[in-house]
Design a protein around this motif. Structure first.
Motif, PDB file in Angstrom:
ATOM      1  N   ALA A  12       0.834  -1.204   0.000  1.00  0.00           N
ATOM      2  CA  ALA A  12       0.000   0.000   0.000  1.00  0.00           C
ATOM      3  C   ALA A  12       0.865   1.249   0.000  1.00  0.00           C
ATOM      4  O   ALA A  12       0.613   2.203  -0.755  1.00  0.00           O
ATOM      5  CB  ALA A  12      -0.929  -0.005   1.212  1.00  0.00           C
ATOM      6  N   VAL A  13       1.904   1.274   0.836  1.00  0.00           N
ATOM      7  CA  VAL A  13       2.802   2.438   0.883  1.00  0.00           C
ATOM      8  C   VAL A  13       3.580   2.551  -0.427  1.00  0.00           C
ATOM      9  O   VAL A  13       3.786   3.654  -0.954  1.00  0.00           O
ATOM     10  CB  VAL A  13       3.762   2.328   2.089  1.00  0.00           C
ATOM     11  N   ALA A  14       4.018   1.425  -0.977  1.00  0.00           N
ATOM     12  CA  ALA A  14       4.787   1.439  -2.226  1.00  0.00           C
ATOM     13  C   ALA A  14       3.956   1.979  -3.374  1.00  0.00           C
ATOM     14  O   ALA A  14       4.473   2.667  -4.261  1.00  0.00           O
ATOM     15  CB  ALA A  14       5.275   0.019  -2.546  1.00  0.00           C
ATOM     16  N   HIS A  18       3.186   7.451  -0.055  1.00  0.00           N
ATOM     17  CA  HIS A  18       2.757   8.461   0.906  1.00  0.00           C
ATOM     18  C   HIS A  18       2.122   7.729   2.092  1.00  0.00           C
ATOM     19  O   HIS A  18       1.133   6.993   1.917  1.00  0.00           O
ATOM     20  CB  HIS A  18       1.731   9.406   0.262  1.00  0.00           C
ATOM     21  N   PHE A  19       2.699   7.913   3.282  1.00  0.00           N
ATOM     22  CA  PHE A  19       2.210   7.192   4.446  1.00  0.00           C
ATOM     23  C   PHE A  19       0.795   7.608   4.818  1.00  0.00           C
ATOM     24  O   PHE A  19      -0.004   6.783   5.277  1.00  0.00           O
ATOM     25  CB  PHE A  19       3.158   7.399   5.637  1.00  0.00           C
ATOM     26  N   VAL A  47      16.461  -1.932   3.617  1.00  0.00           N
ATOM     27  CA  VAL A  47      15.715  -0.681   3.619  1.00  0.00           C
ATOM     28  C   VAL A  47      14.883  -0.647   2.348  1.00  0.00           C
ATOM     29  O   VAL A  47      15.392  -0.811   1.237  1.00  0.00           O
ATOM     30  CB  VAL A  47      16.659   0.538   3.679  1.00  0.00           C
ATOM     31  N   LEU A  48      13.586  -0.429   2.494  1.00  0.00           N
ATOM     32  CA  LEU A  48      12.673  -0.497   1.352  1.00  0.00           C
ATOM     33  C   LEU A  48      12.298   0.874   0.818  1.00  0.00           C
ATOM     34  O   LEU A  48      11.934   1.005  -0.354  1.00  0.00           O
ATOM     35  CB  LEU A  48      11.403  -1.256   1.760  1.00  0.00           C
ATOM     36  N   ARG A  57      10.672   7.487  -1.679  1.00  0.00           N
ATOM     37  CA  ARG A  57      10.872   6.721  -2.905  1.00  0.00           C
ATOM     38  C   ARG A  57      11.254   5.289  -2.528  1.00  0.00           C
ATOM     39  O   ARG A  57      11.770   5.039  -1.448  1.00  0.00           O
ATOM     40  CB  ARG A  57      11.972   7.342  -3.758  1.00  0.00           C
ATOM     41  N   LEU A  58      10.999   4.392  -3.448  1.00  0.00           N
ATOM     42  CA  LEU A  58      11.402   3.010  -3.238  1.00  0.00           C
ATOM     43  C   LEU A  58      12.891   2.857  -3.471  1.00  0.00           C
ATOM     44  O   LEU A  58      13.451   3.438  -4.414  1.00  0.00           O
ATOM     45  CB  LEU A  58      10.651   2.072  -4.197  1.00  0.00           C
TER      46      LEU A  58
END
Length: 299
Positions: A12-14, A18-19, A47-48, A57-58
């Protein structure tokens, strides 16, 4: 071991990057979501997300995980659905074995009805003699044994499916012989018995019927199974005593006659392990009882 719930949070975050939007989408507060993602990164050792800029960013690891995450979660959902369907008894596999004479009469109708009612349950069907049926049930190689008569074993439960008379299967040279026929009149005729092995078996049951009618066949031919026995009858080798349901199916070279005298009949039984609590099993048993009642009440 990957936590699938946290994996769904990550995805969902990816996708939102945006958290705040991801937390609204998931229906949870943003701080707990941030903690879940941080814990997830710690668990998998990578770290993702790059949080050094104003917009997250990813990372390279995050990009790879996002690529795989959808497929992983879809497979998990699919597996859960399939497992649930098996648990509910609407999908999966049911292993049924039966004696050769069961293929006449009620069993084919039961199989057809079950397949129609449960198209997503695979039926694995095989023919065995009673000794093989007992061994296969004990070893959990099959779920249901359709036997003649019942299989007696403390680990197994048995119930009668149908009861029927015995009849004579005769070469068609007997076509003009009236019905019924006195069994004792065939004392000098060759009797085709089955199975050859193991013993005691249905062959011994038939010999006892003959004995109770005042004779023991002087000439006996042993066949390994029912189909071989009927084939031998069709070419004139001898006569055979079979369940009445066999007479429902015409066979070239064979005629069927009732007989006078001692006729104990025969029972077709459903046998299964006492510890088998499968919904597939109980669904089959219920349908088998219903089909048997319907078919024989109409006769």
């Amino acid at each position: 071991m990957m936590d699938f719930k946290r994996l769904s949070y990550f995805l969902a975050v990816a996708e939102e990057l945006h958290f705040g939007r991801a937390s609204a989408r998931l229906g949870i507060a943003q701080p707990p979501l941030s903690r879940q993602i941080a814990q997830f990164e710690k668990e998998i050792g990578a770290v993702l997300f790059d949080r050094s800029r104003s917009q997250i960013r990813l990372t390279q690891a995050g990009e790879l995980l996002q690529e795989r995450a959808r497929e992983i979660l879809e497979r998990v959902d699919q597996t859960e659905r399939e497992v649930r369907r098996i648990g509910e008894g609407v999908a999966g596999r049911l292993r049924i074995a039966f004696v050769g004479t069961a293929t006449f009469g009620v069993l084919p109708n039961i199989i057809k009805a079950f397949r129609l009612a449960h198209p997503d349950i695979e039926l694995a069907l095989s023919a065995m003699n009673n000794a093989e049926l007992q061994r296969a049930l004990i070893q959990r190689e099959i779920d249901i044994a359709v036997a003649r008569p019942a299989i007696e074993d403390p680990e197994l439960k048995s119930e009668t499916l149908i009861e029927e008379s015995l009849v004579l299967a005769l070469p068609d040279i007997y076509a003009d012989v009236p019905d019924p026929l006195k069994l004792g009149e065939l004392r000098d005729t060759t009797f085709v018995l089955f199975p050859r092995r193991p013993r005691p078996s249905y062959a011994d049951y038939v010999l006892d019927v003959c004995k109770r009618n005042g004779f023991i066949p002087a000439s006996q031919v042993m066949a390994q199974d029912f189909l071989t026995a009927i084939s031998l009858v069709s070419v004139g080798v001898g006569v055979c005593i079979v369940p009445q349901s066999v007479a429902l199916n015409e066979r070239t070279g064979v005629v069927y006659r009732n007989f006078e005298g001692f006729n104990p009949g025969t029972k077709l039984s459903l046998n299964y392990r006492r510890d088998n609590r499968s919904p597939h099993l109980f669904g089959f048993l219920a349908l088998a009882r219903k089909v048997a009642r319907t078919q024989f009440s109409a006769c």
